[in-house]
Write a protein that holds these residues in place. Structure first.
Motif, PDB file in Angstrom:
ATOM      1  N   VAL A 183      61.005 -52.350  -4.869  1.00 21.63           N
ATOM      2  CA  VAL A 183      61.826 -50.975  -4.411  1.00 21.63           C
ATOM      3  C   VAL A 183      61.698 -49.841  -5.214  1.00 21.63           C
ATOM      4  CG1 VAL A 183      63.876 -50.254  -3.078  1.00 21.63           C
ATOM      5  CG2 VAL A 183      63.300 -52.678  -3.015  1.00 21.63           C
ATOM      6  N   ASP A 184      61.055 -48.880  -4.846  1.00 21.37           N
ATOM      7  CA  ASP A 184      61.086 -47.621  -5.563  1.00 21.37           C
ATOM      8  C   ASP A 184      62.661 -46.863  -5.878  1.00 21.37           C
ATOM      9  OD1 ASP A 184      61.200 -44.498  -6.006  1.00 21.37           O
ATOM     10  OD2 ASP A 184      58.873 -45.088  -6.170  1.00 21.37           O
ATOM     11  N   PRO A 185      62.851 -46.827  -6.985  1.00 21.88           N
ATOM     12  CA  PRO A 185      64.456 -46.455  -7.280  1.00 21.88           C
ATOM     13  C   PRO A 185      64.737 -45.214  -6.880  1.00 21.88           C
ATOM     14  CG  PRO A 185      63.278 -46.742  -9.389  1.00 21.88           C
ATOM     15  CD  PRO A 185      62.381 -47.238  -8.242  1.00 21.88           C
ATOM     16  N   PHE A 186      63.645 -44.262  -6.789  1.00 23.87           N
ATOM     17  CA  PHE A 186      63.966 -42.838  -6.513  1.00 23.87           C
ATOM     18  C   PHE A 186      63.853 -42.564  -4.852  1.00 23.87           C
ATOM     19  CE2 PHE A 186      62.367 -42.792 -10.564  1.00 23.87           C
ATOM     20  CZ  PHE A 186      63.322 -42.469 -11.317  1.00 23.87           C
ATOM     21  N   THR A 187      62.868 -43.194  -4.152  1.00 23.55           N
ATOM     22  CA  THR A 187      62.779 -43.286  -2.678  1.00 23.55           C
ATOM     23  C   THR A 187      63.455 -44.187  -1.896  1.00 23.55           C
ATOM     24  OG1 THR A 187      60.580 -44.340  -2.913  1.00 23.55           O
ATOM     25  CG2 THR A 187      60.570 -41.789  -3.289  1.00 23.55           C
TER      26      THR A 187
ATOM     27  N   LEU B 197      61.318 -56.514   9.196  1.00 23.68           N
ATOM     28  CA  LEU B 197      61.311 -56.713   7.746  1.00 23.68           C
ATOM     29  C   LEU B 197      62.357 -56.226   7.032  1.00 23.68           C
ATOM     30  CD1 LEU B 197      57.623 -55.638   7.278  1.00 23.68           C
ATOM     31  CD2 LEU B 197      58.694 -58.010   6.939  1.00 23.68           C
ATOM     32  N   ARG B 198      63.093 -55.000   7.440  1.00 18.43           N
ATOM     33  CA  ARG B 198      64.329 -54.629   7.077  1.00 18.43           C
ATOM     34  C   ARG B 198      65.440 -55.370   7.006  1.00 18.43           C
ATOM     35  NH1 ARG B 198      63.356 -48.443   9.436  1.00 18.43           N
ATOM     36  NH2 ARG B 198      62.060 -47.583   7.703  1.00 18.43           N
ATOM     37  N   ARG B 199      65.531 -56.169   8.309  1.00 20.55           N
ATOM     38  CA  ARG B 199      66.440 -56.956   8.708  1.00 20.55           C
ATOM     39  C   ARG B 199      66.312 -58.245   7.760  1.00 20.55           C
ATOM     40  NH1 ARG B 199      65.946 -57.842  13.520  1.00 20.55           N
ATOM     41  NH2 ARG B 199      65.263 -59.875  13.626  1.00 20.55           N
ATOM     42  N   TYR B 200      65.277 -58.734   7.546  1.00 20.20           N
ATOM     43  CA  TYR B 200      64.968 -59.849   6.821  1.00 20.20           C
ATOM     44  C   TYR B 200      65.402 -59.464   5.253  1.00 20.20           C
ATOM     45  CZ  TYR B 200      62.562 -62.249  10.511  1.00 20.20           C
ATOM     46  OH  TYR B 200      62.335 -62.796  11.620  1.00 20.20           O
ATOM     47  N   HIS B 201      65.035 -58.288   4.962  1.00 18.71           N
ATOM     48  CA  HIS B 201      65.663 -57.799   3.349  1.00 18.71           C
ATOM     49  C   HIS B 201      66.953 -57.646   3.222  1.00 18.71           C
ATOM     50  CE1 HIS B 201      65.304 -54.384   0.243  1.00 18.71           C
ATOM     51  NE2 HIS B 201      65.458 -55.680  -0.487  1.00 18.71           N
ATOM     52  N   GLU B 202      67.639 -57.228   4.055  1.00 22.40           N
ATOM     53  CA  GLU B 202      69.124 -57.240   4.103  1.00 22.40           C
ATOM     54  C   GLU B 202      69.703 -58.647   3.933  1.00 22.40           C
ATOM     55  OE1 GLU B 202      70.021 -54.836   7.373  1.00 22.40           O
ATOM     56  OE2 GLU B 202      69.396 -53.240   6.571  1.00 22.40           O
ATOM     57  N   ALA B 203      68.851 -59.705   4.813  1.00 24.09           N
ATOM     58  CA  ALA B 203      69.677 -60.737   4.928  1.00 24.09           C
ATOM     59  C   ALA B 203      69.085 -61.739   3.572  1.00 24.09           C
ATOM     60  CB  ALA B 203      69.135 -61.804   6.015  1.00 24.09           C
ATOM     61  N   GLY B 204      68.351 -61.353   2.704  1.00 29.14           N
ATOM     62  CA  GLY B 204      67.848 -62.009   1.601  1.00 29.14           C
ATOM     63  C   GLY B 204      66.806 -62.755   2.004  1.00 29.14           C
TER      64      GLY B 204
ATOM     65  N   LEU C 209      51.934 -53.266  -1.153  1.00 31.20           N
ATOM     66  CA  LEU C 209      51.745 -52.599   0.247  1.00 31.20           C
ATOM     67  C   LEU C 209      52.951 -52.121   0.756  1.00 31.20           C
ATOM     68  CD1 LEU C 209      50.184 -56.057   1.632  1.00 31.20           C
ATOM     69  CD2 LEU C 209      48.844 -53.926   1.227  1.00 31.20           C
ATOM     70  N   THR C 210      52.828 -50.728   1.564  1.00 31.36           N
ATOM     71  CA  THR C 210      53.931 -50.161   1.940  1.00 31.36           C
ATOM     72  C   THR C 210      54.600 -51.001   3.125  1.00 31.36           C
ATOM     73  OG1 THR C 210      52.822 -48.871   3.604  1.00 31.36           O
ATOM     74  CG2 THR C 210      52.953 -47.689   1.718  1.00 31.36           C
ATOM     75  N   ILE C 211      55.717 -50.815   3.684  1.00 29.99           N
ATOM     76  CA  ILE C 211      56.339 -51.784   4.621  1.00 29.99           C
ATOM     77  C   ILE C 211      55.497 -51.545   6.032  1.00 29.99           C
ATOM     78  CG2 ILE C 211      57.974 -49.884   5.464  1.00 29.99           C
ATOM     79  CD1 ILE C 211      60.113 -52.015   5.754  1.00 29.99           C
TER      80      ILE C 211
ATOM     81  N   ARG D  26      60.115 -49.442   0.315  1.00 25.74           N
ATOM     82  CA  ARG D  26      59.770 -50.909  -0.174  1.00 25.74           C
ATOM     83  C   ARG D  26      58.389 -51.135  -0.164  1.00 25.74           C
ATOM     84  NH1 ARG D  26      63.888 -50.640   3.682  1.00 25.74           N
ATOM     85  NH2 ARG D  26      65.753 -51.766   3.581  1.00 25.74           N
ATOM     86  N   TYR D  27      57.845 -52.131  -1.096  1.00 32.64           N
ATOM     87  CA  TYR D  27      56.531 -52.515  -1.495  1.00 32.64           C
ATOM     88  C   TYR D  27      56.462 -53.908  -1.455  1.00 32.64           C
ATOM     89  CZ  TYR D  27      56.055 -47.562  -2.520  1.00 32.64           C
ATOM     90  OH  TYR D  27      55.786 -46.222  -2.404  1.00 32.64           O
TER      91      TYR D  27
END
Length: 271
Positions: A35-39, A21-28, A5-7, A42-43
């Motif tokens: 995570v697509d290495p080119f773009t 969701l981005r903040r929770y990702h950064e906080a681990g 699923l896309t973010i 987040r999925y």
């Protein structure tokens, strides 16, 4: 073909914003499945939705991110329950403080408070059964009081009691947040039991008033009594006396509670 699923889709399903969701990702706290290495897109997987919802509920309770992370990191249900129970206790304590502040503010903002009834009283020396602590934090005073009073009640049945229970509170308890505290009961024949001592209370002259109802706004009555003392007589250093004429042990309905507050004053001349 994309994987998961896309973010944006995950945000819709979990009711968490993309920014969150981005903040929770950064906080681990909640990392994407891939995570697509080119773009750098987040999925997420659908089985991450319950975890996201748990985080959402915990954050609604204002639980710090570090504590949420600790809960998610443990597989022990008892430890998880312990983390959550501890936070709920802190929330309940904060709710009690908020409620007490609201009650006090309503009293203070009342346009025309009834005139305070104050009695100047000379209290004779007496012996009581008491439990004392030289230092207790103000936020722990209530729990300490309950434990000590339960000990006194267990040691001396009602047939041995000769008056209402009371407490002595050092000025430092209020001015510094830590101070001495004593609870006592007048007993027919006081005796030492465990940490219970026989306290010889000296004679005292007090300006006395009665606070009616719950203790949430008792500070307002303290303030009014203090103002009365300043304007009518001479206050002296010494512990404030409280006598619980009717308290939680006597009535479930807090509106029936009656607490006598005695402020030490310069010796009152006999009438």
């Amino acid at each position: 073909m994309r994987d998961g699923l896309t973010i944006g889709e995950f945000a819709t399903l979990s009711h968490l914003s993309v920014r969150t969701l981005r903040r929770y990702h950064e906080a681990g706290l909640l990392e994407p499945a891939t995570v697509d290495p080119f773009t750098n897109y987040r999925y997420y997987e659908s089985d991450q939705i319950p975890t996201a919802q748990v985080i959402h509920r915990l954050r609604q309770l204002d639980m710090p991110l570090a504590e949420v992370k600790s809960i998610l990191a443990t597989d022990d249900p008892e430890k998880r329950a312990e983390f959550i129970a501890g936070h709920l206790r802190r929330l309940e304590a904060e709710l009690d403080r908020t409620r007490a502040a609201v009650v006090s503010l309503r009293q203070l903002l009342r346009p025309a408070a009834a005139e305070l009834e104050v009695e100047l009283r000379s209290v004779p020396a007496r012996s009581v059964a008491a439990i004392n602590t030289p230092a207790v934090a103000l936020e722990d005073a209530l729990s300490w009081f309950d434990t000590a009073m339960n000990e006194l009640d267990a040691a001396f049945p009602s047939t041995e009691r000769t008056g209402a229970p009371g407490g002595l509170y050092a000025n430092e308890l209020f001015t510094e947040g830590v101070g001495a505290m004593t609870v006592f009961r007048p007993i027919r024949r006081p005796s030492r039991v465990g940490r219970i001592e026989i306290l010889e209370m000296p004679a005292a002259d007090l300006a006395v008033t009665v606070h009616a109802g719950p203790h949430d706004d008792i500070d307002v009555t303290y303030g009014r009594l203090g103002a009365w003392v300043v304007s009518h007589t001479l206050g002296i250093d010494g512990p404030v006396h409280e006598t619980y004429l009717v308290g939680p042990r006597d009535a479930v309905d807090a509106e029936r509670w009656r607490t006598e507050i005695g402020w030490p004053v310069f010796r009152v001349s006999p009438a």
